[in-house]
Design an enzyme around this catalytic site. Structure first.
Site, mmCIF file in Angstrom:
data_model
loop_
_atom_site.group_PDB
_atom_site.id
_atom_site.type_symbol
_atom_site.label_atom_id
_atom_site.label_comp_id
_atom_site.label_asym_id
_atom_site.label_seq_id
_atom_site.Cartn_x
_atom_site.Cartn_y
_atom_site.Cartn_z
ATOM 1 N N PRO A 2 -1.141 1.962 -9.702
ATOM 2 C CA PRO A 2 -0.604 1.425 -8.962
ATOM 3 C C PRO A 2 -1.723 1.216 -7.283
ATOM 4 O O PRO A 2 -2.847 1.715 -7.613
ATOM 5 C CB PRO A 2 -0.270 3.398 -8.113
ATOM 6 N N GLU A 3 -1.723 0.337 -6.875
ATOM 7 C CA GLU A 3 -2.493 -0.094 -5.652
ATOM 8 C C GLU A 3 -1.650 0.251 -4.415
ATOM 9 O O GLU A 3 -0.847 1.108 -4.534
ATOM 10 C CB GLU A 3 -1.904 -1.788 -5.823
ATOM 11 N N HIS A 91 3.896 14.535 -20.597
ATOM 12 C CA HIS A 91 3.298 13.767 -19.760
ATOM 13 C C HIS A 91 3.475 14.150 -18.070
ATOM 14 O O HIS A 91 2.855 13.650 -17.275
ATOM 15 C CB HIS A 91 3.721 12.371 -19.340
#
Ligand SMILES: [Zn+2]
Length: 272
Positions: A2-3, A91
């Protein structure tokens, strides 16, 4: 990974569903993220109201009175809203249950993310204190970038990716912004004129805006979905396009390595 646009899209996706809601329970199933999730998170958060969700660089800050929950998505982290949550998967590491039955669930297969408690958010935090201006801040302008780069002979790409100079410009968007500004990634920062840096500032904002706008179409993925991260891709001009023709001039895109990261440029459209 993720940016900034993905983090901002996450913020916009979850904020309407959690803002103004009271925390009724926090379940930490696995505290082993990049740093341990505080064991007493439930005791600290229970009964508090999430006032709003802010973003600083690639960190999300869920504001609860004078405290804040700082969340970093790491490499593979996601925050999702569930009305009717599916059974917890292996997760899914943290669930935050809200007073209207909504569940905010943190999932992170590779566990490089972080979830930290800031008892007094206004006092700052070592992770936040050294960050430079946001790309959209007025403080990030051509004059600032010109002044900041005069003593720096490193490549402009490395300078652009330095969080102390400007926050949240990762490898993809640094490559794309430099293409739009017509600047080769390896150009020494202190060789660039103020006019070229002005174009670069505009290009950084344009490319991030475009990515955030694209992310807007994925907002529904943040509600009720149990699918994959759903990150979105711009139609890149140079990133990952080594050897393919430049979309503007047809010259093959070149790849190089700058500071261990892949860099891409068009030798025709981008000048040193
Ligand atoms: Zn070109």
């Amino acid at each position: 990974m993720p940016e900034l646009p993905e983090v901002e899209t996450t913020r916009r996706g979850i904020a309407p569903h959690v803002s103004g809601r009271r925390v009724v329970r926090v379940d930490v199933y696995d505290p082993r993220l990049r740093w341990p999730v505080p064991a007493d998170l439930d005791a600290r958060m229970r009964g508090l109201t999430i006032d709003r969700v802010d973003r600083r660089s690639k960190y999300l800050l869920l504001r609860l009175g004078e405290a804040a929950l700082l969340v970093h998505l790491g490499m593979t982290g996601t925050l999702r809203i569930h009305r009717d949550p599916p059974a917890r998967g292996k997760h899914d590491h943290v669930d935050i249950a809200l007073d209207d039955g909504t569940l905010l669930r943190y999932r992170d297969p590779r566990r490089f993310g972080a979830m930290l408690w800031l008892a007094r958010a206004d006092d700052g935090h070592p992770l936040l204190d050294t960050l430079g201006p946001e790309p959209f801040d007025a403080a990030f302008d051509a004059r600032y970038l010109w002044r900041t780069t005069r003593a720096r002979s490193a490549s402009i790409k490395l300078v652009l990716m330095d969080n102390r100079v400007v926050t949240g410009v990762g490898n993809i968007y640094a490559n794309e912004a430099l293409y739009r500004a017509g600047i080769r990634p390896a150009t020494r920062a202190n060789r660039l004129s103020k006019a070229r840096l002005a174009r670069l500032v505009d290009a950084v904002r344009d490319v991030l805006h475009a990515a955030i706008a694209k992310g807007g179409s994925t907002l529904r993925d943040y509600v009720g979905s149990d699918g994959a991260a759903g990150y979105f891709q711009l139609d890149y001009f140079v990133y990952g396009r080594e050897g393919t023709p430049c979309r503007v001039c047809g010259t093959p895109i070149r790849r190089s390595r700058i500071g261990q990261r892949s860099s891409f440029h068009c030798p025709q459209c981008q000048r040193p």
